[in-house]
Design an enzyme around this catalytic site. Structure first.
Site, short mmCIF file in Angstrom:
data_model
loop_
_atom_site.label_atom_id
_atom_site.label_comp_id
_atom_site.label_asym_id
_atom_site.label_seq_id
_atom_site.Cartn_x
_atom_site.Cartn_y
_atom_site.Cartn_z
N ARG A 77 12.97 49.62 15.58
CA ARG A 77 11.55 49.32 15.40
C ARG A 77 11.07 48.42 16.54
O ARG A 77 11.84 47.64 17.10
CB ARG A 77 11.31 48.62 14.05
CG ARG A 77 11.38 49.57 12.86
CD ARG A 77 11.10 48.85 11.56
NE ARG A 77 12.16 47.90 11.25
CZ ARG A 77 12.12 46.61 11.48
NH1 ARG A 77 11.02 46.05 11.96
NH2 ARG A 77 13.15 45.84 11.19
N TYR A 205 11.74 57.00 16.73
CA TYR A 205 12.75 56.28 15.97
C TYR A 205 12.29 56.03 14.52
O TYR A 205 11.15 55.59 14.29
CB TYR A 205 13.09 54.92 16.61
CG TYR A 205 13.88 54.07 15.63
CD1 TYR A 205 15.22 54.37 15.35
CD2 TYR A 205 13.27 53.06 14.89
CE1 TYR A 205 15.91 53.66 14.39
CE2 TYR A 205 13.96 52.34 13.93
CZ TYR A 205 15.29 52.64 13.68
OH TYR A 205 15.98 51.96 12.72
N GLY A 207 12.04 53.93 11.70
CA GLY A 207 11.06 53.02 11.13
C GLY A 207 9.69 53.10 11.79
O GLY A 207 8.68 52.78 11.17
N LYS A 214 8.38 52.43 6.15
CA LYS A 214 7.87 51.08 6.37
C LYS A 214 6.34 51.08 6.44
O LYS A 214 5.69 50.14 5.98
CB LYS A 214 8.45 50.49 7.66
CG LYS A 214 9.96 50.49 7.71
CD LYS A 214 10.58 49.68 6.60
CE LYS A 214 12.10 49.65 6.77
NZ LYS A 214 12.75 48.74 5.84
N HIS A 234 10.50 44.81 0.38
CA HIS A 234 11.67 45.26 1.15
C HIS A 234 12.92 44.89 0.35
O HIS A 234 13.63 43.94 0.68
CB HIS A 234 11.65 44.56 2.52
CG HIS A 234 12.61 45.12 3.52
ND1 HIS A 234 13.02 44.39 4.62
CD2 HIS A 234 13.22 46.32 3.61
CE1 HIS A 234 13.85 45.12 5.35
NE2 HIS A 234 14.00 46.29 4.75
N SER A 256 16.29 43.30 7.53
CA SER A 256 16.94 44.50 8.06
C SER A 256 18.38 44.19 8.49
O SER A 256 18.63 43.15 9.11
CB SER A 256 16.14 45.01 9.25
OG SER A 256 14.81 45.23 8.86
N CYS A 258 20.89 43.30 6.74
CA CYS A 258 21.49 42.12 6.10
C CYS A 258 22.14 42.46 4.76
O CYS A 258 22.40 41.56 3.96
CB CYS A 258 20.48 41.01 5.96
SG CYS A 258 20.03 40.29 7.55
N THR A 261 21.74 47.98 1.60
CA THR A 261 22.38 49.26 1.28
C THR A 261 23.78 49.02 0.73
O THR A 261 24.20 49.65 -0.24
CB THR A 261 22.44 50.15 2.54
OG1 THR A 261 21.11 50.35 3.01
CG2 THR A 261 23.07 51.50 2.24
N ASP A 283 16.27 50.16 -0.18
CA ASP A 283 15.46 49.54 0.88
C ASP A 283 14.08 49.07 0.41
O ASP A 283 13.58 48.08 0.92
CB ASP A 283 15.29 50.53 2.05
CG ASP A 283 14.83 49.86 3.34
OD1 ASP A 283 15.44 48.85 3.75
OD2 ASP A 283 13.85 50.32 3.94
N ARG A 375 22.09 55.34 12.61
CA ARG A 375 21.76 55.49 11.19
C ARG A 375 22.13 56.86 10.66
O ARG A 375 22.25 57.83 11.40
CB ARG A 375 20.26 55.26 10.98
CG ARG A 375 19.81 53.86 11.44
CD ARG A 375 18.98 53.15 10.45
NE ARG A 375 18.82 51.74 10.78
CZ ARG A 375 18.62 50.80 9.86
NH1 ARG A 375 18.56 51.11 8.59
NH2 ARG A 375 18.47 49.54 10.21
P1 GTP Z 1 18.13 47.94 6.68
O1 GTP Z 1 18.41 49.39 6.40
O2 GTP Z 1 18.04 47.65 8.15
O3 GTP Z 1 16.97 47.40 5.92
O4 GTP Z 1 19.45 47.13 6.30
P2 GTP Z 1 20.25 46.73 4.99
O5 GTP Z 1 19.77 45.44 4.46
O6 GTP Z 1 20.32 47.88 4.03
O7 GTP Z 1 21.70 46.42 5.59
P3 GTP Z 1 23.12 47.11 5.36
O8 GTP Z 1 23.54 47.09 3.92
O9 GTP Z 1 23.11 48.42 6.02
O10 GTP Z 1 24.09 46.12 6.13
C1 GTP Z 1 24.01 45.86 7.50
C2 GTP Z 1 25.26 45.24 8.03
O11 GTP Z 1 25.68 44.13 7.24
C3 GTP Z 1 26.44 46.22 8.05
O12 GTP Z 1 27.09 46.11 9.29
C4 GTP Z 1 27.32 45.72 6.95
O13 GTP Z 1 28.67 46.01 7.19
C5 GTP Z 1 27.04 44.22 6.90
N1 GTP Z 1 27.23 43.68 5.52
C6 GTP Z 1 26.67 44.16 4.39
N2 GTP Z 1 27.08 43.47 3.30
C7 GTP Z 1 27.90 42.51 3.77
C8 GTP Z 1 28.65 41.45 3.13
O14 GTP Z 1 28.64 41.26 1.92
N3 GTP Z 1 29.38 40.64 3.95
C9 GTP Z 1 29.42 40.83 5.30
N4 GTP Z 1 30.15 40.00 6.02
N5 GTP Z 1 28.74 41.82 5.94
C10 GTP Z 1 28.00 42.64 5.18
C1 SPV Z 2 14.81 48.34 8.64
O1 SPV Z 2 14.78 48.11 9.87
O2 SPV Z 2 14.57 47.46 7.79
C2 SPV Z 2 15.16 49.69 8.14
C3 SPV Z 2 15.32 50.76 9.12
O3 SPV Z 2 15.29 49.88 6.95
S1 SPV Z 2 13.79 51.37 9.65
O4 SPV Z 2 13.35 52.40 8.71
O5 SPV Z 2 13.99 51.94 10.96
O6 SPV Z 2 12.80 50.32 9.71
MN MN Z 3 14.87 48.08 5.75
#
Ligand code: GTP
Ligand code: SPV
Ligand code: MN
Length: 592
Positions: A77, A205, A207, A214, A234, A256, A258, A261, A283, A375
């Site tokens: 984004r 891309y 987002g 979004k 979010h 994002s 963090c 998922t 999300d 992704r």
């Molecule tokens: P967006 O799709 O961008 O909104 O992200 P999201 O919040 O769904 O993040 P996602 O669950 O994909 O996690 C992103 C990164 O954080 C990945 O590299 C994970 O491996 C890492 N991660 C997720 N949960 C944990 C956790 O409990 N501990 C640690 N150390 N890393 C984590």
């Molecule tokens: C984020 O960046 O928080 C996402 C991926 O969930 S995107 O849809 O590209 O914004």
């Molecule tokens: Mn997101």
């Protein structure tokens, strides 16, 4: 290429006139209305392959799966090119980029003028929400990208179903997207909440261009929610089932990349037999006060657009199962056998592969094989942990709201707010280290209120006021918590094992929400008592746990509170008095 469809599959005059108007502007060679059928998927897939937009992966190993590489300058984004275009600047607020609608329509209109020459314009009708639910929003995306069409198929309820649900209504979001020439100089993602309109140009891309996500389900929806009395957030949504079979639903807002998922698809650790986590959404959550005085949540999406790196059978078994078929992989590495790989995937690194830029890659290469923000796009229905309730038009009742971010220091593993208003303060002042989900520097701590900094479609002060109002409408509001899975030791390693072990923390959160366990009062909120969180399987002693993960350092926190205040001061006069009072109360508790 299929010629302009002879019969337009709707008699909605407003819709037809608008599609016509956009076609006049963008000047595509032809216009195709998407119906969402299987035959259409096959046709579009063949065409996208022929045009080089996607590649077919090995159809035995990964049936229905496609591979895509984006332009190298177009992998995340772009917050600095994302605008809220309201008549009055005040309504976009201090945290959004603002352009007047007149200027934005002119500027982006000039880029859209003729941008689809030589291309087809696809009309994508889609529903955000559950078909048939009165909480739906219907949108249209007119796009010159088949990649977008194929992704929108997975992310939304798309095609005829949306046209039927719209009927003759004029109440729909008008989304326009053109890749144009993918130049960053001509890239804009503009939102016109007063016109229920989104114009996105110059990117391909996720987002920036999957406009249901979004742009509609957060930016436009948050604006509508403020008018209509609900919240677009979010947040991931899960149901946590205990060994007695009781299910409690919680939402979590993390910025994002963090961990939403991963938390949404959590597999309970061996130390918690009989527990089960159900995925409702990963999300986005739309939250409404119900007649019963509780807060109810719906996931408006139909698919996952998840982060690939770090996804493996240990960290996220359910995601690994979900992406075994009918998935689009973007900017991961491609192996010679027609399968995919990314850093942190199952198994050893391949001896050779093509990296996300299409260059030969070996384990000796200095560059990453997959882009850190690569992704997968997959249907939510394929997720083994998908909740039986995920398409319930009423949604699910929420017991707890969890805020959290990536903070190496300062923020403890978990704490609970004293009440709703204090919880809103915690959300309003939360912060996180930046990630590769947005263009820019990674690892910089910034305030990201409710994880909505890039997604709130209106004035952030008004948004906080709206949160406070929603709380007042709830007889039985969810309890509000804050977590941080990302505290590190002196070597920079994560102290908390995270992933499945996060269920130990969720257990405490539910017990607290039900009023079934005591806690210790700290200056920043309630924290677990010694023994309050089960440490079996975490490799941590109670002493280390208390000291390294739960300690609230007053001096550090006074600095934190000062930095929170600097952020709040920038919001200006729309900042609710209650938020300022909460800040003062925090300072009093820290200094008493
Ligand atoms: P967006 O799709 O961008 O909104 O992200 P999201 O919040 O769904 O993040 P996602 O669950 O994909 O996690 C992103 C990164 O954080 C990945 O590299 C994970 O491996 C890492 N991660 C997720 N949960 C944990 C956790 O409990 N501990 C640690 N150390 N890393 C984590
Ligand atoms: C984020 O960046 O928080 C996402 C991926 O969930 S995107 O849809 O590209 O914004
Ligand atoms: Mn997101």
């Amino acid at each position: 290429m299929r010629k302009l469809i002879e019969t337009i599959p709707t008699s909605n005059k407003t819709l037809i006139a608008w599609v016509d108007e956009v076609a006049q502007l963008c000047k595509p060679d032809n216009v195709v209305w998407c119906d969402g059928s299987e035959a259409e998927r096959e046709l579009f897939t063949r065409q996208a392959i022929a045009q080089g937009e996607v590649e077919l992966l090995d159809q035995k190993k990964l049936p229905g799966c496609l591979y895509s590489r984006s332009a190298e300058n177009d992998v995340a984004r772009v917050e600095e090119l994302t605008f809220i275009c309201t008549k009055e600047k005040r309504n976009a607020g201090s945290t959004n980029n603002w352009m007047s609608p007149k200027e934005a329509y002119q500027k982006v209109g000039a880029i859209l003028d003729g941008a689809m020459r030589g291309r087809t314009m696809y009309v994508i009708p889609f529903i955000m929400g559950v078909p048939g639910s009165r909480f739906n929003k219907i949108g249209f995306e007119l796009t010159d990208s088949l990649y977008v069409v194929l992704n929108m198929r997975l992310m939304t309820h798309m095609g005829r179903v949306a046209l039927e649900e719209l009927g003759d209504s004029t109440d729909f979001t008008r989304g326009v997207h053109s890749k144009a020439d993918l130049s960053e100089k001509k890239r804009f993602i503009c939102h016109f909440p007063e016109d229920n309109t989104i114009w996105s140009v110059g990117s391909n891309y996720g987002g920036n261009v999957l406009l249901g996500k979004k742009s509609l389900a957060l930016r436009i929806a948050s604006w509508l929610g403020n008018k209509e009395g609900w919240l677009a957030e979010h947040m991931m949504i899960i149901g946590i089932q205990n060994p007695k079979g009781e299910i409690h639903y919680v939402t979590a807002a993390f910025p994002s990349q963090c961990g939403k998922t991963n938390l949404a698809m959590l597999v309970p650790p061996d130390s918690m037999p009989g527990w089960k986590v159900w995925t409702v959404g990963d999300d986005i959550a739309w939250l409404r006060p119900g007649d019963d005085g509780r807060l109810w949540a719906v996931n408006p999406e139909a698919g996952f657009f998840g982060v690939a790196p770090g996804t493996n059978s240990h960290t996220n078994w359910n995601a690994v199962q979900t992406v075994r078929k009918n998935t689009i992989f973007t900017n991961v590495a491609k192996k010679p056998d027609g399968t995919v790989w990314w850093e942190g995937a199952d198994g050893p690194a391949p001896q050779e592969a093509l990296d996300w830029k299409g260059h030969p890659w070996t384990p000796e290469s200095k560059e990453k094989a997959a882009h850190p923000n690569s992704r997968f796009t997959a249907p939510a229905s394929q997720c083994p942990s998908i909740s039986p309730e995920w398409q319930n038009p009423k949604g699910v009742p929420i017991s707890a709201i969890i805020f959290g971010g990536r903070r190496a220091k300062t923020e403890p593993l978990v704490y609970q707010s004293f009440n709703w208003q204090h919880g809103v303060y915690i959300g309003a002042t939360m912060s996180s280290e930046t990630t590769s989900a947005a263009k820019g520097k990674v690892g910089v701590v910034r305030r990201d209120p409710m994880a909505m900094l890039p997604f709130c479609g209106y004035n952030i002060g008004d948004y906080f006021a709206h949160w406070l109002d929603v709380g007042k409408k709830l007889k039985n509001p969810p309890k509000i918590f804050h977590v941080n899975w990302f505290r590190t030791n002196d070597k920079g390693e994560f102290i908390w094992p995270g992933f499945g072990e996060n269920l130990d923390v969720l257990y405490w959160i539910i017990q607290r929400s039900l009023g079934k366990t005591d806690a210790k009062e700290s200056p920043i909120g309630y924290v677990p008592l010694p023994g309050g969180i089960d440490l079996e399987g975490t490799g941590l002693t109670e002493e280390r746990f208390q000291k390294e993960l739960l300690e609230v350092d007053r001096e550090e926190w006074l600095k934190e509170a000062q930095s929170q205040k600097e952020f709040l001061d920038k919001i200006g006069e729309t900042l609710p008095a209650a938020i300022r009072q909460e800040h003062e109360a925090l300072i009093r508790r820290l200094t008493s």
